[in-house]
Enzyme design. Structure first.
Site, PDB file in Angstrom:
ATOM      1  CE1 TYR A  19       4.296   3.191   0.213  1.00 21.03           C
ATOM      2  CE2 TYR A  19       2.145   4.062  -0.429  1.00 21.03           C
ATOM      3  CZ  TYR A  19       3.254   4.089   0.403  1.00 21.03           C
ATOM      4  OH  TYR A  19       3.306   5.008   1.409  1.00 21.03           O
ATOM      5  CB  CYS A  50       0.401  -7.176   3.244  1.00 22.20           C
ATOM      6  SG  CYS A  50       1.725  -5.976   3.376  1.00 22.20           S
TER       7      CYS A  50
END
Ligand code: SAH
Length: 447
Positions: free
Chosen positions: A309, A405
């Protein structure tokens, strides 16, 4: 209990969305902007079977943790829904989110560090995406009121770099001067839907993206010319989004003036950033986040490292010079192109990025016999997939550094990794988004 009823409530807790929580006649009541320890007179807005929503009419007993007692626009519109809480309490709130999630997962013995404070509490964002709409016959920029598409006109975006606010307002004025119509989402008509502005903290370069219904419009050449003359602006891009949709950006970008990217720097590594590429939005806190993650990875010169990612390769390229090889993957093609160009730009020849879904690329690499030492993962809110985790484990990493997150999916994924023989002892929350309830956290899993 009925809508519009006024009740006196004692707030006992803060929800993960930072709403005050109270209990009343068997119902859980979520009160906007109320804080634990407060007693408030609240008006009921909505009643469901087991819970209700309310807003403050009057604060009877105020919490010592409260600031800006008079609620400001930003708080109301949800841009900065923690702005009424003292900063050190915001940090505590974020740490508690992680503690509670671990507790629920029966991982009480994991140590949770204090939340690493952001160097800037306001004006820290290096990017703003703001809707453009007509309000009372005038083109306005602003923010949608929570759970609606009613535009609240704003010129100070509070968490955004003031230099970006300056460019947003100047661009708004240019659009008004040339009578460019704002987007009308009911009829899918008009022109400018959003302004998307990014600024590099290190070089001062600013990119202005006009998100438009059409690829071209009559006033575009003049508008773009004037925008390019705003101090600091180095690129003017038109993003074409013809669809009736809530998705902000369309597929195609056209450079109207200047460059197709801006350049920023993290530590001593330079990065080019294209319109669609993800880049961490808190410029001063990002190097501190990466330093923490990299320190915990305890890298060796012989290590093969995965940057999963990857965005534009910010994590992998920050460590490439200290390890044997870096490989990374990312779904956005432009971001991968940036990542490979960024490697070259920094004289790095042992890093390679490919376009693809992490959950598809990782199994391919595993089946090719790749062996890894450290895997960095930094997924979006939905976290990792079991396919990714299975394949990652096959490459036998000594460490998996998980930057997240969304601590809820992070804890879920870490439980899966524990079943595969990995353990972790601590989690470090990092405040990337002051004044908002968003929590970033770093955890290291060791074989
Ligand atoms: N590590 C980078 C980017 C983190 S954001 C940084 O710190 O800047 C998460 C990134 O994951 C985004 O760039 C997004 O485009 C990408 N992404 C989303 N879903 C993905 C998937 N299934 N596989 C690979 N990358 C994905």
């Amino acid at each position: 209990m009925k809508k519009n009823q006024i009740v006196e409530l004692e707030i006992t807790d803060l929800s993960y969305e930072a709403m005050g929580v109270a209990h009343y006649e068997g119902l859980t009541i979520f009160v906007n902007n109320a804080l634990p320890g407060e007693v408030v007179k609240a008006k009921i807005l909505k009643v469901k079977k087991k819970f209700a929503f309310a807003k403050i009419e009057e604060i009877i007993k105020e919490s010592p943790d409260r600031i800006n007692v008079k609620l400001n626009q930003w708080v109301q519109t949800g841009l900065a829904s923690l702005a009424h809480i003292k900063y050190d309490k915001q940090l505590e709130f974020k740490r508690n989110q992680v503690v509670n999630l671990l507790k629920k997962a029966h991982l009480d013995d994991v140590k949770v560090d204090e939340t690493l404070a952001s160097p800037e509490e306001k004006g820290y964002r290096n990017k703003a995406q703001v809707p453009v709409r007509e309000v009372n016959g005038q083109l306005e920029i602003g923010f949608f009121r929570r759970h609606s598409h009613d535009l609240v006109p704003l010129t100070n975006f509070f968490t955004t770099d003031p230099e970006i606010d300056r460019v947003l307002v100047a661009t708004r004025d240019i659009l008004r001067k040339y009578n460019v119509p704002a987007y009308d989402e009911i009829h899918n008509k008009g022109e400018v839907r959003y302004l998307d502005v990014r600024r590099s903290k290190s070089t001062g370069e600013i990119m202005v993206i006009l998100v438009c219904l059409h690829k071209d419009f009559e006033q575009l050449p003049k508008v773009a010319e004037e925008i390019s003359q705003i101090e600091g602006v180095t690129s003017v891009i038109l993003n074409h989004n013809p669809k009736k949709t809530n998705v902000i950006l369309g597929k195609n970008d056209y450079v109207v003036r200047g460059n197709d990217h801006i350049t920023d720097q993290i530590g001593d590594v330079k990065f080019r950033i294209s319109p669609k590429s993800f880049f961490q939005i808190n410029s001063l806190q990002t190097p501190r986040l990466y330093d923490l993650a990299i320190k915990k990875a305890d890298l060796k010169p012989s290590d093969v490292v995965i940057d999963a990612y990857s965005g534009i390769g910010t994590i992998g390229l920050s460590v490439a010079k200290h390890v044997k090889a870096v490989r990374g993957m990312e779904t956005i093609k432009d971001a991968v192109r940036d990542a490979n160009k960024n490697a070259k730009l920094n004289g790095i020849d042992n890093a390679q990025y490919v376009t693809g879904k992490a959950e598809e690329v990782m199994p391919r690499w595993a089946s090719e016999g790749l062996k890894t030492d450290v895997i960095f993962v930094d997924p979006p809110r939905k976290g990792l997939t079991p396919e990714f985790i299975d394949a990652a484990v096959v490459t036998k990493p000594k460490k998996i550094v998980y930057i997240s997150c969304n601590p809820a999916t992070q804890v879920r994924d870490m439980q899966l990794l524990m079943e595969k023989g990995y353990k972790f002892n601590e989690v470090s929350p990092v405040d990337m988004f002051p004044q908002t309830p968003h929590v970033e956290s770093v955890a290291v899993l060791t074989k």
